[in-house]
Each structure stands twice: as structure tokens, then as C-alpha cells.
Design a protein around this motif. Structure first.
Motif, PDB file in Angstrom:
ATOM      1  N   ILE A  53       0.844   0.273 -10.135  1.00  0.00           N
ATOM      2  CA  ILE A  53       0.077  -0.942  -9.845  1.00  0.00           C
ATOM      3  C   ILE A  53      -1.407  -0.603  -9.717  1.00  0.00           C
ATOM      4  CG2 ILE A  53      -0.268  -2.785  -8.152  1.00  0.00           C
ATOM      5  CD1 ILE A  53       2.771  -2.442  -7.498  1.00  0.00           C
ATOM      6  N   LEU A  54      -1.719   0.482  -9.026  1.00  0.00           N
ATOM      7  CA  LEU A  54      -3.117   0.866  -8.829  1.00  0.00           C
ATOM      8  C   LEU A  54      -3.785   1.151 -10.173  1.00  0.00           C
ATOM      9  CD1 LEU A  54      -5.481   1.497  -6.984  1.00  0.00           C
ATOM     10  CD2 LEU A  54      -4.577   3.816  -6.731  1.00  0.00           C
ATOM     11  N   ARG A  55      -3.098   1.841 -11.039  1.00  0.00           N
ATOM     12  CA  ARG A  55      -3.656   2.151 -12.362  1.00  0.00           C
ATOM     13  C   ARG A  55      -3.996   0.867 -13.116  1.00  0.00           C
ATOM     14  NH1 ARG A  55      -0.417   4.935 -17.331  1.00  0.00           N
ATOM     15  NH2 ARG A  55      -2.074   4.760 -18.864  1.00  0.00           N
ATOM     16  N   LEU A  56      -3.078  -0.088 -13.096  1.00  0.00           N
ATOM     17  CA  LEU A  56      -3.309  -1.347 -13.790  1.00  0.00           C
ATOM     18  C   LEU A  56      -4.490  -2.098 -13.194  1.00  0.00           C
ATOM     19  CD1 LEU A  56       0.399  -2.470 -14.254  1.00  0.00           C
ATOM     20  CD2 LEU A  56      -1.140  -1.546 -15.988  1.00  0.00           C
ATOM     21  N   ILE A  57      -4.582  -2.116 -11.873  1.00  0.00           N
ATOM     22  CA  ILE A  57      -5.702  -2.797 -11.212  1.00  0.00           C
ATOM     23  C   ILE A  57      -7.021  -2.161 -11.626  1.00  0.00           C
ATOM     24  CG2 ILE A  57      -6.834  -3.179  -8.974  1.00  0.00           C
ATOM     25  CD1 ILE A  57      -3.967  -3.524  -7.805  1.00  0.00           C
ATOM     26  N   LEU A  58      -7.092  -0.834 -11.593  1.00  0.00           N
ATOM     27  CA  LEU A  58      -8.340  -0.144 -11.922  1.00  0.00           C
ATOM     28  C   LEU A  58      -8.696  -0.287 -13.397  1.00  0.00           C
ATOM     29  CD1 LEU A  58      -7.951   3.065  -9.751  1.00  0.00           C
ATOM     30  CD2 LEU A  58      -9.465   1.126  -9.347  1.00  0.00           C
ATOM     31  N   MET A  59      -7.705  -0.300 -14.269  1.00  0.00           N
ATOM     32  CA  MET A  59      -7.979  -0.434 -15.703  1.00  0.00           C
ATOM     33  C   MET A  59      -8.531  -1.817 -16.028  1.00  0.00           C
ATOM     34  SD  MET A  59      -4.752   1.624 -17.362  1.00  0.00           S
ATOM     35  CE  MET A  59      -4.853   0.746 -18.896  1.00  0.00           C
ATOM     36  N   PHE A  60      -7.984  -2.854 -15.395  1.00  0.00           N
ATOM     37  CA  PHE A  60      -8.406  -4.208 -15.718  1.00  0.00           C
ATOM     38  C   PHE A  60      -9.591  -4.663 -14.889  1.00  0.00           C
ATOM     39  CE2 PHE A  60      -4.106  -4.086 -17.425  1.00  0.00           C
ATOM     40  CZ  PHE A  60      -4.393  -4.477 -18.726  1.00  0.00           C
ATOM     41  N   GLU A  61      -9.925  -3.933 -13.844  1.00  0.00           N
ATOM     42  CA  GLU A  61     -11.092  -4.267 -13.025  1.00  0.00           C
ATOM     43  C   GLU A  61     -12.350  -4.232 -13.874  1.00  0.00           C
ATOM     44  OE1 GLU A  61     -14.382  -2.380 -10.338  1.00  0.00           O
ATOM     45  OE2 GLU A  61     -12.893  -1.177 -11.358  1.00  0.00           O
ATOM     46  N   GLY A  62     -12.521  -3.212 -14.692  1.00  0.00           N
ATOM     47  CA  GLY A  62     -13.700  -3.082 -15.540  1.00  0.00           C
ATOM     48  C   GLY A  62     -13.731  -4.114 -16.650  1.00  0.00           C
ATOM     49  N   LYS A  63     -12.570  -4.439 -17.196  1.00  0.00           N
ATOM     50  CA  LYS A  63     -12.509  -5.402 -18.294  1.00  0.00           C
ATOM     51  C   LYS A  63     -12.909  -6.801 -17.833  1.00  0.00           C
ATOM     52  CE  LYS A  63      -8.902  -3.039 -20.935  1.00  0.00           C
ATOM     53  NZ  LYS A  63      -9.756  -2.082 -21.465  1.00  0.00           N
ATOM     54  N   GLY A  64     -12.560  -7.176 -16.619  1.00  0.00           N
ATOM     55  CA  GLY A  64     -12.901  -8.497 -16.102  1.00  0.00           C
ATOM     56  C   GLY A  64     -14.392  -8.680 -15.920  1.00  0.00           C
ATOM     57  N   LYS A  65     -15.106  -7.597 -15.646  1.00  0.00           N
ATOM     58  CA  LYS A  65     -16.542  -7.682 -15.430  1.00  0.00           C
ATOM     59  C   LYS A  65     -17.316  -7.716 -16.736  1.00  0.00           C
ATOM     60  CE  LYS A  65     -16.488  -5.277 -11.040  1.00  0.00           C
ATOM     61  NZ  LYS A  65     -16.851  -4.065 -10.338  1.00  0.00           N
ATOM     62  N   GLN A  66     -16.714  -7.269 -17.834  1.00  0.00           N
ATOM     63  CA  GLN A  66     -17.430  -7.145 -19.095  1.00  0.00           C
ATOM     64  C   GLN A  66     -17.648  -8.485 -19.796  1.00  0.00           C
ATOM     65  OE1 GLN A  66     -15.089  -4.394 -21.326  1.00  0.00           O
ATOM     66  NE2 GLN A  66     -15.767  -2.638 -20.156  1.00  0.00           N
ATOM     67  N   GLU A  67     -16.750  -9.432 -19.620  1.00  0.00           N
ATOM     68  CA  GLU A  67     -16.834 -10.689 -20.352  1.00  0.00           C
ATOM     69  C   GLU A  67     -17.622 -11.713 -19.541  1.00  0.00           C
ATOM     70  OE1 GLU A  67     -12.877 -11.920 -21.306  1.00  0.00           O
ATOM     71  OE2 GLU A  67     -12.328  -9.896 -21.923  1.00  0.00           O
ATOM     72  N   PRO A  68     -18.847 -12.041 -19.994  1.00  0.00           N
ATOM     73  CA  PRO A  68     -19.619 -13.041 -19.258  1.00  0.00           C
ATOM     74  C   PRO A  68     -19.008 -14.422 -19.443  1.00  0.00           C
ATOM     75  CG  PRO A  68     -20.778 -12.387 -21.245  1.00  0.00           C
ATOM     76  CD  PRO A  68     -19.550 -11.525 -21.144  1.00  0.00           C
ATOM     77  N   LYS A  69     -18.966 -15.168 -18.384  1.00  0.00           N
ATOM     78  CA  LYS A  69     -18.414 -16.512 -18.414  1.00  0.00           C
ATOM     79  C   LYS A  69     -19.535 -17.485 -18.796  1.00  0.00           C
ATOM     80  CE  LYS A  69     -14.432 -15.564 -16.171  1.00  0.00           C
ATOM     81  NZ  LYS A  69     -13.313 -15.195 -16.893  1.00  0.00           N
ATOM     82  N   GLU A  70     -19.212 -18.406 -19.693  1.00  0.00           N
ATOM     83  CA  GLU A  70     -20.182 -19.425 -20.058  1.00  0.00           C
ATOM     84  C   GLU A  70     -20.163 -20.503 -18.991  1.00  0.00           C
ATOM     85  OE1 GLU A  70     -19.939 -20.970 -24.009  1.00  0.00           O
ATOM     86  OE2 GLU A  70     -19.499 -19.005 -24.843  1.00  0.00           O
ATOM     87  N   LEU A 116       0.829  -1.206   0.000  1.00  0.00           N
ATOM     88  CA  LEU A 116       0.000   0.000   0.000  1.00  0.00           C
ATOM     89  C   LEU A 116       0.862   1.254   0.000  1.00  0.00           C
ATOM     90  CD1 LEU A 116      -2.758  -1.079   2.540  1.00  0.00           C
ATOM     91  CD2 LEU A 116      -3.053  -0.741   0.079  1.00  0.00           C
ATOM     92  N   LYS A 117       1.930   1.246   0.804  1.00  0.00           N
ATOM     93  CA  LYS A 117       2.836   2.410   0.840  1.00  0.00           C
ATOM     94  C   LYS A 117       3.479   2.634  -0.525  1.00  0.00           C
ATOM     95  CE  LYS A 117       5.313   3.515   4.308  1.00  0.00           C
ATOM     96  NZ  LYS A 117       5.912   3.895   5.562  1.00  0.00           N
ATOM     97  N   LYS A 118       3.864   1.551  -1.210  1.00  0.00           N
ATOM     98  CA  LYS A 118       4.468   1.655  -2.540  1.00  0.00           C
ATOM     99  C   LYS A 118       3.456   2.227  -3.529  1.00  0.00           C
ATOM    100  CE  LYS A 118       7.184   0.525  -6.106  1.00  0.00           C
ATOM    101  NZ  LYS A 118       7.052   1.607  -7.043  1.00  0.00           N
ATOM    102  N   MET A 119       2.210   1.738  -3.453  1.00  0.00           N
ATOM    103  CA  MET A 119       1.161   2.252  -4.343  1.00  0.00           C
ATOM    104  C   MET A 119       0.916   3.730  -4.092  1.00  0.00           C
ATOM    105  SD  MET A 119      -1.745  -0.614  -4.334  1.00  0.00           S
ATOM    106  CE  MET A 119      -1.899  -1.714  -5.694  1.00  0.00           C
TER     107      MET A 119
END
Length: 146
Positions: free
Chosen positions: A116-133, A84-87
Motif C-alpha cells: 500500500i505504501l509503495r502505491l501511495i508514494l508512486m501515485f503521490e507524484g503523478k497527482g501533482k504533475q497534472e495541472p487542473k484547469e 499502519l501496522k499492516k503497512m
């Protein structure tokens, strides 16, 4: 009047004040020539503002170490105190501070540095967009082939 209603009105007032303040910061970024080439900047800034307001729990305008910790836990990415301190250091550009403001947040999200925080936030939305079969894969026939 009920105390809960008064508290809710005060909370709503603080959120609307914060919304106005963050919108004015967004306007500065929209007119900054440094970001003139940024694709769809207006909608990105709106998304960043909403994400920031979600985690600025005390409505003071800054996110502290505990706010960052809660943000990451809510996203399912718990971190150690040292991480957290590094972020936090990444967000504020290496300055020794215990909080970051919305401008720091935007500089990180729109900047060229990969934090790291930027990457987490950018990919957070992408993971929710793809519905899993669910279930077994569908049966293929020869007519399905290209």
C-alpha cells in the motif's frame, strides 16, 4: 554562539552523514544484477533517497510507526493504527518489527510486491504533475475537430 545556530549545524551535519550513508546503499543497489534491467535506476534511487530522508525525522536511519504516520498524513492519506501496522509489515517483508530501514524501503519500492505504501508514494507524484484547469471548459468549434 547562538544555540539555534549550533542546533542547525548539528542537524545539517546529521543530514549530510545520512546522505553519505544512503548514497552508499544506493551504490549497492546500482551494482546488484537483480536490478540491472530497472529503467533509470540511478534517478529513481535519488528520488527514493530524498523521500526517505524527508520522513526520517530523527536521522537515526530508521522510520518508526510515528514517522510512517506523519509521512502519510503529510501526503493527505491518514491511516488507522492497524493499517499502519499492516503497512509496516509489508515494508519489512512480514517481519515483526516496529521500524524499517532504507534497505527495506528500497526493496519495497523496487520489488515486485505491491504494498500500500509503495502505491501511495508512486501515485503521490503523478497527482501533482497534472495541472487542473479552472473555470468553464473552452468553447470548441468545428475547426477544432480532428
Amino acid at each position: 554562539m547562538d544555540k539555534h545556530l549550533q542546533g542547525g549545524k548539528a542537524f545539517g551535519f546529521l543530514k549530510s552523514q545520512q546522505d553519505v550513508k544512503l548514497n552508499s546503499i544506493n551504490e549497492v543497489f546500482l551494482t546488484d544484477p537483480k536490478y540491472a534491467e530497472e529503467e533509470d535506476l540511478s534517478s529513481k534511487l535519488e528520488m527514493f533517497k530524498n523521500k526517505y530522508m524527508e520522513f526520517d525525522l530523527n536521522d537515526q536511519g530508521d522510520i518508526d510507526m510515528m514517522g510512517l504516520k506523519r509521512m502519510l498524513e503529510k501526503l493527505g492519506v491518514a491511516k488507522t493504527h492497524l493499517e499502519l501496522k499492516k503497512m509496516m509489515s509489508d515494508v519489512v517483508g512480514g517481519a515483526a518489527r516496529d521500524t524499517f530501514c532504507y534497505t527495506d524501503f528500497l526493496n519495497m519500492m523496487l520489488g515486485k510486491r505491491n504494498s500500500i505504501l509503495r502505491l501511495i508514494l508512486m501515485f503521490e507524484g503523478k497527482g501533482k504533475q497534472e495541472p487542473k484547469e479552472s473555470g468553464p471548459p473552452q468553447r470548441k468549434t468545428f475547426s477544432d475537430l480532428p
